[in-house]
Design a protein around this motif. Structure first.
Motif, PDB file in Angstrom:
ATOM      1  N   ALA A 192       0.834  -1.204   0.000  1.00  0.00           N
ATOM      2  CA  ALA A 192       0.000   0.000   0.000  1.00  0.00           C
ATOM      3  C   ALA A 192       0.870   1.256   0.000  1.00  0.00           C
ATOM      4  CB  ALA A 192      -0.921  -0.014   1.219  1.00  0.00           C
ATOM      5  N   LEU A 193       1.951   1.233   0.787  1.00  0.00           N
ATOM      6  CA  LEU A 193       2.852   2.379   0.837  1.00  0.00           C
ATOM      7  C   LEU A 193       3.546   2.581  -0.500  1.00  0.00           C
ATOM      8  CD1 LEU A 193       4.393   4.587   2.385  1.00  0.00           C
ATOM      9  CD2 LEU A 193       6.005   2.806   3.116  1.00  0.00           C
ATOM     10  N   PHE A 194       4.104   1.501  -1.063  1.00  0.00           N
ATOM     11  CA  PHE A 194       4.794   1.621  -2.347  1.00  0.00           C
ATOM     12  C   PHE A 194       3.847   2.138  -3.434  1.00  0.00           C
ATOM     13  CE2 PHE A 194       8.181  -1.849  -1.314  1.00  0.00           C
ATOM     14  CZ  PHE A 194       8.939  -0.913  -0.644  1.00  0.00           C
ATOM     15  N   ASP A 195       2.600   1.696  -3.407  1.00  0.00           N
ATOM     16  CA  ASP A 195       1.637   2.161  -4.415  1.00  0.00           C
ATOM     17  C   ASP A 195       1.380   3.659  -4.282  1.00  0.00           C
ATOM     18  OD1 ASP A 195       1.360  -0.310  -5.607  1.00  0.00           O
ATOM     19  OD2 ASP A 195      -0.453  -0.846  -4.480  1.00  0.00           O
ATOM     20  N   LYS A 196       1.233   4.132  -3.062  1.00  0.00           N
ATOM     21  CA  LYS A 196       0.995   5.561  -2.845  1.00  0.00           C
ATOM     22  C   LYS A 196       2.175   6.405  -3.328  1.00  0.00           C
ATOM     23  CE  LYS A 196      -2.991   5.884  -0.488  1.00  0.00           C
ATOM     24  NZ  LYS A 196      -4.124   6.770  -0.861  1.00  0.00           N
ATOM     25  N   VAL A 197       3.382   5.980  -2.974  1.00  0.00           N
ATOM     26  CA  VAL A 197       4.572   6.738  -3.350  1.00  0.00           C
ATOM     27  C   VAL A 197       4.795   6.674  -4.858  1.00  0.00           C
ATOM     28  CG1 VAL A 197       7.075   6.868  -3.090  1.00  0.00           C
ATOM     29  CG2 VAL A 197       5.632   6.481  -1.085  1.00  0.00           C
ATOM     30  N   ALA A 198       4.646   5.487  -5.432  1.00  0.00           N
ATOM     31  CA  ALA A 198       4.834   5.344  -6.876  1.00  0.00           C
ATOM     32  C   ALA A 198       3.811   6.165  -7.643  1.00  0.00           C
ATOM     33  CB  ALA A 198       4.748   3.875  -7.273  1.00  0.00           C
ATOM     34  N   ASP A 199       2.591   6.232  -7.151  1.00  0.00           N
ATOM     35  CA  ASP A 199       1.556   7.017  -7.822  1.00  0.00           C
ATOM     36  C   ASP A 199       1.928   8.495  -7.850  1.00  0.00           C
ATOM     37  OD1 ASP A 199      -1.270   7.374  -8.917  1.00  0.00           O
ATOM     38  OD2 ASP A 199      -1.347   8.652  -7.132  1.00  0.00           O
ATOM     39  N   PHE A 200       2.405   9.025  -6.721  1.00  0.00           N
ATOM     40  CA  PHE A 200       2.812  10.437  -6.698  1.00  0.00           C
ATOM     41  C   PHE A 200       3.900  10.695  -7.730  1.00  0.00           C
ATOM     42  CE2 PHE A 200       5.705  13.789  -5.527  1.00  0.00           C
ATOM     43  CZ  PHE A 200       4.872  14.835  -5.164  1.00  0.00           C
ATOM     44  N   HIS A 201       4.933   9.878  -7.725  1.00  0.00           N
ATOM     45  CA  HIS A 201       6.064  10.149  -8.617  1.00  0.00           C
ATOM     46  C   HIS A 201       5.730   9.837 -10.077  1.00  0.00           C
ATOM     47  CE1 HIS A 201       8.446  10.112  -4.777  1.00  0.00           C
ATOM     48  NE2 HIS A 201       8.869  11.202  -5.374  1.00  0.00           N
ATOM     49  N   THR A 202       4.852   8.901 -10.316  1.00  0.00           N
ATOM     50  CA  THR A 202       4.420   8.661 -11.691  1.00  0.00           C
ATOM     51  C   THR A 202       3.676   9.874 -12.233  1.00  0.00           C
ATOM     52  OG1 THR A 202       4.279   6.275 -11.335  1.00  0.00           O
ATOM     53  CG2 THR A 202       3.047   7.172 -13.195  1.00  0.00           C
ATOM     54  N   ARG A 203       2.777  10.414 -11.446  1.00  0.00           N
ATOM     55  CA  ARG A 203       2.030  11.589 -11.890  1.00  0.00           C
ATOM     56  C   ARG A 203       2.945  12.798 -12.060  1.00  0.00           C
ATOM     57  NH1 ARG A 203      -2.999  11.803  -7.850  1.00  0.00           N
ATOM     58  NH2 ARG A 203      -3.437  13.737  -9.032  1.00  0.00           N
ATOM     59  N   ALA A 204       3.897  12.966 -11.155  1.00  0.00           N
ATOM     60  CA  ALA A 204       4.847  14.068 -11.292  1.00  0.00           C
ATOM     61  C   ALA A 204       5.711  13.895 -12.538  1.00  0.00           C
ATOM     62  CB  ALA A 204       5.729  14.165 -10.046  1.00  0.00           C
ATOM     63  N   GLY A 205       6.179  12.672 -12.785  1.00  0.00           N
ATOM     64  CA  GLY A 205       7.001  12.425 -13.965  1.00  0.00           C
ATOM     65  C   GLY A 205       6.237  12.621 -15.252  1.00  0.00           C
ATOM     66  N   CYS A 206       4.967  12.220 -15.274  1.00  0.00           N
ATOM     67  CA  CYS A 206       4.142  12.449 -16.466  1.00  0.00           C
ATOM     68  C   CYS A 206       3.996  13.934 -16.735  1.00  0.00           C
ATOM     69  CB  CYS A 206       2.772  11.793 -16.293  1.00  0.00           C
ATOM     70  SG  CYS A 206       2.778   9.998 -16.457  1.00  0.00           S
ATOM     71  N   ARG A 207       3.861  14.704 -15.673  1.00  0.00           N
ATOM     72  CA  ARG A 207       3.755  16.155 -15.844  1.00  0.00           C
ATOM     73  C   ARG A 207       5.040  16.725 -16.442  1.00  0.00           C
ATOM     74  NH1 ARG A 207       0.698  19.990 -12.814  1.00  0.00           N
ATOM     75  NH2 ARG A 207       1.011  22.040 -13.788  1.00  0.00           N
ATOM     76  N   LEU A 208       6.178  16.296 -15.958  1.00  0.00           N
ATOM     77  CA  LEU A 208       7.452  16.776 -16.485  1.00  0.00           C
ATOM     78  C   LEU A 208       7.656  16.329 -17.928  1.00  0.00           C
ATOM     79  CD1 LEU A 208       9.691  16.107 -13.358  1.00  0.00           C
ATOM     80  CD2 LEU A 208       8.968  18.353 -14.210  1.00  0.00           C
ATOM     81  N   ALA A 209       7.244  15.115 -18.254  1.00  0.00           N
ATOM     82  CA  ALA A 209       7.358  14.635 -19.633  1.00  0.00           C
ATOM     83  C   ALA A 209       6.491  15.463 -20.562  1.00  0.00           C
ATOM     84  CB  ALA A 209       6.972  13.159 -19.706  1.00  0.00           C
TER      85      ALA A 209
END
Length: 362
Positions: free
Chosen positions: A183-200
């Motif tokens: 659950a923790l890894f999913d929450k953290v990965a979701d934040f950084h995935t969304r941030a990375g998509c924004r930067l891309a």
């Protein structure tokens, strides 16, 4: 050749006129370098996971860097706070205390977590919070036409997670396959995935993810544990970035010796491996280039443990040329120190690195 074209050629395995250069420094070096160059060093940018990577852009460009690093920053409503007791608390609720050269983690806000509900009840940062990408957009607008843009997304899953719960607790939870870990890894990965998509989407040429999973002598976890917790999440993360921008290249940072994981990163869709830590076991540049150079570009390779702080200026010049001759053949190499240049490195040695890297004195 512009700096941007130099980066694009290198990461697409075309031979540039020379390898593109990127460099980051610790805060203690900004003032001395700026004084030598007759410039003013700005205060570091408030980015909870990426401050050193994205600060002092003009200073790094003046030295000879070809790339500008951008990242998500602390949003308008959640700047890093310094409490009366001196503890610095960022938007994640992670508390750090300065002990001279470095800040040590002192407060792990999810140290109490024992269940999935404990993770779900925590207020994780909003990747779309107002102001988070303002500095990144300003930098892309200012530098993006002439310089390579690297979107920094380090501490992507593992590191942010252990900052939240504590390293020993996280390792124990992983070993015992506690449900709250997923659950923790999913929450953290979701934040950084969304941030990375924004930067891309904003125009980053490279998205630079990462987690330190290697020690000086070998991996910190097994391949089975990597496959259990990280490979699926990293694969989904990389696929999301490519969906937003098929042309973006993905880099991964892990200090230390990580040889067993390299094929798995390739399977996940990795384009660029960083930092090729020179003194870590087995991270030999010639072997890496011969073994993976048709599938991976390389980023880093200049030692910050011994060479830059303790080498002579001539030794630094020779080693830079040697690394370029090995890793730079046919493109596929971003020349960089293997981490932030540390405070024990002289300005003269830093200038020697850039002189050898660019062919001109800063």
């Amino acid at each position: 050749m512009t700096s941007k074209q130099r980066l694009l050629d290198a990461i697409n395995f075309r031979q540039p006129d020379r390898p593109p250069v990127y460099c980051s420094i610790v805060p203690q070096l900004a003032g001395p370098i700026a004084d030598r160059l007759g410039m003013t060093a700005e205060a570091p940018i408030d980015s909870p996971m990426s401050s050193n990577r994205i600060s002092w852009m003009d200073l790094m460009l003046r030295l000879g860097s070809d790339c500008v690093c951008v990242a998500s920053c602390a949003p308008d409503n959640a700047p890093t706070r310094t409490l009366e007791n001196g503890l610095m608390v960022n938007e994640w609720g992670i508390g750090m205390r300065n002990h001279g050269l470095y800040d040590d983690f002192e407060l792990h806000p999810l140290a109490h977590a024992e269940s999935v509900s404990d993770i779900e009840a925590y207020a994780f940062p909003d990747p779309d919070a107002p102001g988070r990408f303002r500095r990144a957009q300003e930098s892309i607008d200012k530098y993006g036409r002439d310089y390579g843009i690297i979107g920094d997304l380090e501490c992507s899953i593992f590191e942010t997670s252990w900052y939240l719960v504590g390293l020993e607790k996280l390792f124990m939870g992983m070993a015992m396959e506690e449900p709250w870990v997923d659950a923790l890894f999913d929450k953290v990965a979701d934040f950084h995935t969304r941030a990375g998509c924004r930067l891309a989407a904003m125009g980053a040429d490279v998205i630079w993810c990462g987690d330190d999973i290697g020690s000086q002598n070998g991996p910190m976890i097994s391949v089975d544990m990597f496959d259990r917790y990280f490979f699926p999440r990293i694969s989904r993360m990389f696929a999301a970035f490519k969906k937003v921008n098929p042309q973006v290249k993905i880099a991964w940072h892990s200090c230390g010796s990580i040889l067993p994981f390299i094929p798995r990163f390739i399977d996940a869709g990795l384009d660029i491996l960083n930092p090729i830590q020179p003194l870590a076991a087995g991270m030999d540049p010639a072997w890496l280039k011969a073994t993976y150079g048709d599938r991976l570009a390389f980023f880093g390779g200049i030692c910050v443990q011994e060479l830059l702080p303790h080498g002579t200026t001539e030794q630094i010049r020779q080693e830079v040329r040697r690394r370029v001759s090995i890793l730079g053949k046919g493109g596929g190499y971003i020349l960089a120190p293997a981490h932030n240049i540390q405070a024990d490195t002289s300005v003269d040695n830093i200038l020697a690195f850039f002189e050898a890297a660019t062919g001109s004195r800063p």
